[in-house]
Write a protein that holds these residues in place. Structure first.
Motif, PDB file in Angstrom:
ATOM      1  N   LEU A 178       0.828  -1.210   0.000  1.00 44.04           N
ATOM      2  CA  LEU A 178       0.000   0.000   0.000  1.00 44.04           C
ATOM      3  C   LEU A 178       0.864   1.263   0.000  1.00 44.04           C
ATOM      4  O   LEU A 178       0.578   2.222  -0.726  1.00 44.04           O
ATOM      5  N   LEU A 179       1.913   1.262   0.834  1.00 43.96           N
ATOM      6  CA  LEU A 179       2.777   2.441   0.894  1.00 43.96           C
ATOM      7  C   LEU A 179       3.598   2.610  -0.379  1.00 43.96           C
ATOM      8  O   LEU A 179       4.007   3.722  -0.712  1.00 43.96           O
ATOM      9  N   ASN A 180       3.830   1.516  -1.097  1.00 42.23           N
ATOM     10  CA  ASN A 180       4.609   1.592  -2.332  1.00 42.23           C
ATOM     11  C   ASN A 180       3.889   2.401  -3.408  1.00 42.23           C
ATOM     12  O   ASN A 180       4.513   2.865  -4.369  1.00 42.23           O
TER      13      ASN A 180
ATOM     14  N   ILE B  83       2.806   5.285  -2.929  1.00 47.12           N
ATOM     15  CA  ILE B  83       3.370   6.632  -2.813  1.00 47.12           C
ATOM     16  C   ILE B  83       4.762   6.606  -3.435  1.00 47.12           C
ATOM     17  O   ILE B  83       5.661   5.943  -2.917  1.00 47.12           O
ATOM     18  N   PRO B  84       4.998   7.272  -4.545  1.00 46.51           N
ATOM     19  CA  PRO B  84       6.273   7.143  -5.261  1.00 46.51           C
ATOM     20  C   PRO B  84       7.477   7.574  -4.426  1.00 46.51           C
ATOM     21  O   PRO B  84       7.427   8.595  -3.741  1.00 46.51           O
ATOM     22  N   TYR B  85       8.536   6.764  -4.483  1.00 45.82           N
ATOM     23  CA  TYR B  85       9.869   7.071  -3.951  1.00 45.82           C
ATOM     24  C   TYR B  85       9.939   7.164  -2.426  1.00 45.82           C
ATOM     25  O   TYR B  85      10.976   6.904  -1.842  1.00 45.82           O
ATOM     26  N   ILE B  86       8.885   7.565  -1.759  1.00 42.35           N
ATOM     27  CA  ILE B  86       8.929   7.789  -0.318  1.00 42.35           C
ATOM     28  C   ILE B  86       8.275   6.648   0.447  1.00 42.35           C
ATOM     29  O   ILE B  86       8.712   6.273   1.529  1.00 42.35           O
ATOM     30  N   GLY B  87       7.207   6.077  -0.138  1.00 40.24           N
ATOM     31  CA  GLY B  87       6.458   5.031   0.552  1.00 40.24           C
ATOM     32  C   GLY B  87       7.303   3.823   0.912  1.00 40.24           C
ATOM     33  O   GLY B  87       7.167   3.267   2.012  1.00 40.24           O
ATOM     34  N   ILE B  88       8.213   3.415   0.027  1.00 42.00           N
ATOM     35  CA  ILE B  88       9.020   2.224   0.281  1.00 42.00           C
ATOM     36  C   ILE B  88       9.956   2.436   1.465  1.00 42.00           C
ATOM     37  O   ILE B  88      10.258   1.497   2.213  1.00 42.00           O
ATOM     38  N   ILE B  89      10.416   3.671   1.664  1.00 44.85           N
ATOM     39  CA  ILE B  89      11.301   3.968   2.800  1.00 44.85           C
ATOM     40  C   ILE B  89      10.540   3.787   4.109  1.00 44.85           C
ATOM     41  O   ILE B  89      11.050   3.180   5.066  1.00 44.85           O
ATOM     42  N   ILE B  90       9.306   4.301   4.145  1.00 45.78           N
ATOM     43  CA  ILE B  90       8.485   4.146   5.350  1.00 45.78           C
ATOM     44  C   ILE B  90       8.138   2.682   5.572  1.00 45.78           C
ATOM     45  O   ILE B  90       8.155   2.188   6.704  1.00 45.78           O
ATOM     46  N   ALA B  91       7.827   1.977   4.484  1.00 43.37           N
ATOM     47  CA  ALA B  91       7.420   0.568   4.596  1.00 43.37           C
ATOM     48  C   ALA B  91       8.533  -0.314   5.129  1.00 43.37           C
ATOM     49  O   ALA B  91       8.261  -1.330   5.787  1.00 43.37           O
ATOM     50  N   THR B  92       9.774   0.032   4.866  1.00 41.63           N
ATOM     51  CA  THR B  92      10.901  -0.797   5.303  1.00 41.63           C
ATOM     52  C   THR B  92      11.123  -0.706   6.809  1.00 41.63           C
ATOM     53  O   THR B  92      11.667  -1.637   7.416  1.00 41.63           O
ATOM     54  N   ILE B  93      10.700   0.390   7.415  1.00 41.51           N
ATOM     55  CA  ILE B  93      10.974   0.610   8.843  1.00 41.51           C
ATOM     56  C   ILE B  93      10.338  -0.474   9.703  1.00 41.51           C
ATOM     57  O   ILE B  93      10.960  -0.973  10.650  1.00 41.51           O
ATOM     58  N   PHE B  94       9.107  -0.876   9.381  1.00 41.35           N
ATOM     59  CA  PHE B  94       8.374  -1.817  10.229  1.00 41.35           C
ATOM     60  C   PHE B  94       9.037  -3.191  10.299  1.00 41.35           C
ATOM     61  O   PHE B  94       9.381  -3.658  11.391  1.00 41.35           O
ATOM     62  N   PRO B  95       9.253  -3.891   9.161  1.00 39.44           N
ATOM     63  CA  PRO B  95       9.910  -5.209   9.263  1.00 39.44           C
ATOM     64  C   PRO B  95      11.351  -5.121   9.746  1.00 39.44           C
ATOM     65  O   PRO B  95      11.845  -6.040  10.401  1.00 39.44           O
ATOM     66  N   PHE B  96      12.043  -4.015   9.434  1.00 39.86           N
ATOM     67  CA  PHE B  96      13.416  -3.836   9.911  1.00 39.86           C
ATOM     68  C   PHE B  96      13.443  -3.788  11.433  1.00 39.86           C
ATOM     69  O   PHE B  96      14.279  -4.442  12.076  1.00 39.86           O
ATOM     70  N   THR B  97      12.520  -3.030  12.023  1.00 36.04           N
ATOM     71  CA  THR B  97      12.461  -2.912  13.483  1.00 36.04           C
ATOM     72  C   THR B  97      12.102  -4.241  14.127  1.00 36.04           C
ATOM     73  O   THR B  97      12.704  -4.645  15.136  1.00 36.04           O
ATOM     74  N   ILE B  98      11.120  -4.948  13.554  1.00 38.91           N
ATOM     75  CA  ILE B  98      10.711  -6.247  14.106  1.00 38.91           C
ATOM     76  C   ILE B  98      11.859  -7.246  14.026  1.00 38.91           C
ATOM     77  O   ILE B  98      12.113  -8.006  14.973  1.00 38.91           O
ATOM     78  N   ALA B  99      12.579  -7.252  12.905  1.00 38.50           N
ATOM     79  CA  ALA B  99      13.725  -8.158  12.770  1.00 38.50           C
ATOM     80  C   ALA B  99      14.813  -7.813  13.777  1.00 38.50           C
ATOM     81  O   ALA B  99      15.463  -8.700  14.349  1.00 38.50           O
ATOM     82  N   LEU B 100      15.026  -6.523  14.026  1.00 41.04           N
ATOM     83  CA  LEU B 100      16.046  -6.084  14.976  1.00 41.04           C
ATOM     84  C   LEU B 100      15.686  -6.501  16.405  1.00 41.04           C
ATOM     85  O   LEU B 100      16.565  -6.837  17.197  1.00 41.04           O
ATOM     86  N   ILE B 101      14.374  -6.503  16.721  1.00 42.13           N
ATOM     87  CA  ILE B 101      13.931  -6.835  18.076  1.00 42.13           C
ATOM     88  C   ILE B 101      13.881  -8.338  18.302  1.00 42.13           C
ATOM     89  O   ILE B 101      14.317  -8.843  19.345  1.00 42.13           O
ATOM     90  N   THR B 102      13.347  -9.063  17.324  1.00 40.52           N
ATOM     91  CA  THR B 102      13.047 -10.487  17.531  1.00 40.52           C
ATOM     92  C   THR B 102      14.153 -11.427  17.062  1.00 40.52           C
ATOM     93  O   THR B 102      14.145 -12.599  17.432  1.00 40.52           O
ATOM     94  N   LYS B 103      15.091 -10.950  16.240  1.00 43.06           N
ATOM     95  CA  LYS B 103      16.123 -11.835  15.705  1.00 43.06           C
ATOM     96  C   LYS B 103      17.500 -11.202  15.845  1.00 43.06           C
ATOM     97  O   LYS B 103      17.648 -10.137  16.468  1.00 43.06           O
ATOM     98  N   GLU B 104      18.486 -11.851  15.267  1.00 40.44           N
ATOM     99  CA  GLU B 104      19.841 -11.319  15.265  1.00 40.44           C
ATOM    100  C   GLU B 104      19.898 -10.052  14.404  1.00 40.44           C
ATOM    101  O   GLU B 104      19.118  -9.901  13.452  1.00 40.44           O
ATOM    102  N   PRO B 105      20.818  -9.127  14.723  1.00 43.59           N
ATOM    103  CA  PRO B 105      20.916  -7.889  13.928  1.00 43.59           C
ATOM    104  C   PRO B 105      21.138  -8.135  12.442  1.00 43.59           C
ATOM    105  O   PRO B 105      20.721  -7.317  11.614  1.00 43.59           O
ATOM    106  N   SER B 106      21.760  -9.250  12.111  1.00 43.69           N
ATOM    107  CA  SER B 106      22.006  -9.538  10.695  1.00 43.69           C
ATOM    108  C   SER B 106      20.706  -9.677   9.911  1.00 43.69           C
ATOM    109  O   SER B 106      20.646  -9.342   8.722  1.00 43.69           O
ATOM    110  N   TYR B 107      19.644 -10.160  10.579  1.00 42.82           N
ATOM    111  CA  TYR B 107      18.365 -10.317   9.890  1.00 42.82           C
ATOM    112  C   TYR B 107      17.781  -8.956   9.501  1.00 42.82           C
ATOM    113  O   TYR B 107      17.098  -8.845   8.476  1.00 42.82           O
TER     114      TYR B 107
END
Length: 371
Positions: free
Chosen positions: A238-240, A242-266
């Motif tokens: 859905l955020l994609n 929005i051209p050029y900006i939506g993908i940046i916002i969309a990446t924050i959510f899974p990146f944060t969840i991966a950082l919290i629940t898994k190893e930083p490499s994920y």
């Protein structure tokens, strides 16, 4: 020649003044204009479905009703599915909060060891940031509630406006026919037809792009084992839009969840997955499905999206490109405005010979003899 130049100057001045007035009106009347524009886009998108039913001898009002019911069922199903995923995610927030506290302690320890800082100072700085955030939380909550209220108002008005626009479409067409001089009927008809076709193909292309990107997001996050992959995939799709900006916002959510629940490499693997999907989207999906509909170059697209965001927020980011695409169609049909249509288009000249010719003229000037 001078009269022609003066007429061009007057036309350009009138256009600039009109743009300033329209910007002011859009800013002041956004609560009225935004729902109307979204409804117009939905009406254009649903128009082929209505034509499909009318070709099968269905009365227009019945065709509009059936089409609206089908569209509402699809929207309600999507909202229901997303709400279930959000509910499941909210149930896990206490566990995520605990993991975030552990991650914070590990981060403080790492920073203290590598940058020779006292852990107490880092904890004090984090505490100050939390305090400032809590003090300003009322402002954030008020802004969020205001945004949600605006979204709910749009969702309520959207089906009403859309149905009315579809029903009164013949009335609008006759109005344009009566308002435009007869000698300009042909060019007006071409502009309306082309604008409608561009909008239909652009909006349908966005839906197809969102579906493909959502599937790719889900597949990538599922392979990495990221929690709630389908939720982040839908949000990313859905955020994609929005051209050029939506993908940046969309990446924050899974990146944060991966950082919290898994190893930083994920977390960095999530960045790599989203970067790869964005590369595929920009170089394969968008050129084939979306960009072929709207001939706007990347520089103008970014500027227009930012301007739209500054005027109307997220809604403006989405609405800006199709509106400029319609403007380009109008520019290309009016002789004095063709240069501006070319400027915002995506056709690159083979060579820019303007300055080259100037240099050639300079070199061909005979030298002045000095006695």
């Amino acid at each position: 020649m001078q009269a022609t130049q003066q007429s061009k100057t007057i036309l350009v001045t009138a256009i600039l003044i009109t743009i300033c007035i329209l910007t002011y009106i859009m800013r002041v009347g956004q609560d009225i204009i935004i729902p109307l524009l979204f409804s117009a886009f939905f009406a254009i998108l649903l128009s082929p479905v209505i034509i499909f039913f009318e070709d099968r001898k269905m009365p227009r009002i019945l065709a509009i009703t059936v089409t609206m019911i089908l569209a509402l069922i699809v929207m309600a199903g999507l909202i229901y599915f997303v709400s279930i995923q959000v509910s499941l995610f909210s149930n896990s927030l206490p566990d995520l909060e605990k993991k975030l506290e552990i991650l914070q302690e590990e981060g403080v320890t790492w920073v203290a060891q590598n940058f020779h800082l006292k852990p107490e100072n880092i904890e004090h700085w984090i505490s100050d940031v939390k305090t400032d955030f809590m003090e300003n939380s009322s402002v954030y909550i008020g802004t969020t509630l205001s945004t949600l209220t605006g979204v709910l108002a749009i969702l309520i008005l959207l089906p009403i406006y859309t149905m009315m626009m579809l029903y009164y479409e013949p009335l609008f067409i006759v109005f344009v026919q009566k308002a435009v001089p007869e000698q300009k009927h042909s060019i007006t008809k071409d502009i309306i037809t082309e604008a409608k076709m561009v909008m239909q193909s652009y909006l349908s292309g966005l839906l197809i792009e969102a579906l493909i990107v959502g599937i790719l997001n889900f597949a990538g996050l599922l392979i990495l084992g990221i929690d709630y992959a389908i939720l982040w995939a839908i949000i990313g799709a859905l955020l994609n839009i929005i051209p050029y900006i939506g993908i940046i916002i969309a990446t924050i959510f899974p990146f944060t969840i991966a950082l919290i629940t898994k190893e930083p490499s994920y977390a960095f693997l999530v960045l790599a997955v989203y970067a790869s999907i964005q590369f595929i989207d920009n170089n394969i999906i968008v050129p084939k499905i979306v960009a072929s509909r709207v001939k706007i170059n990347a520089l103008v697209s970014i500027i227009i999206v930012l301007i739209g965001g500054s005027i109307w927020g997220i809604s403006g980011m989405f609405l800006s490109l199709p509106l400029v695409a319609v403007a380009k169609i109008i520019f290309d049909r009016i002789p004095h405005l063709k240069p501006y249509g070319y400027l915002i288009g995506d056709v690159m000249p083979a060579k820019a010979t303007f300055f080259k010719r100037s240099r050639n003229l300079k070199t061909k000037t005979p030298p002045v003899k000095v006695n």
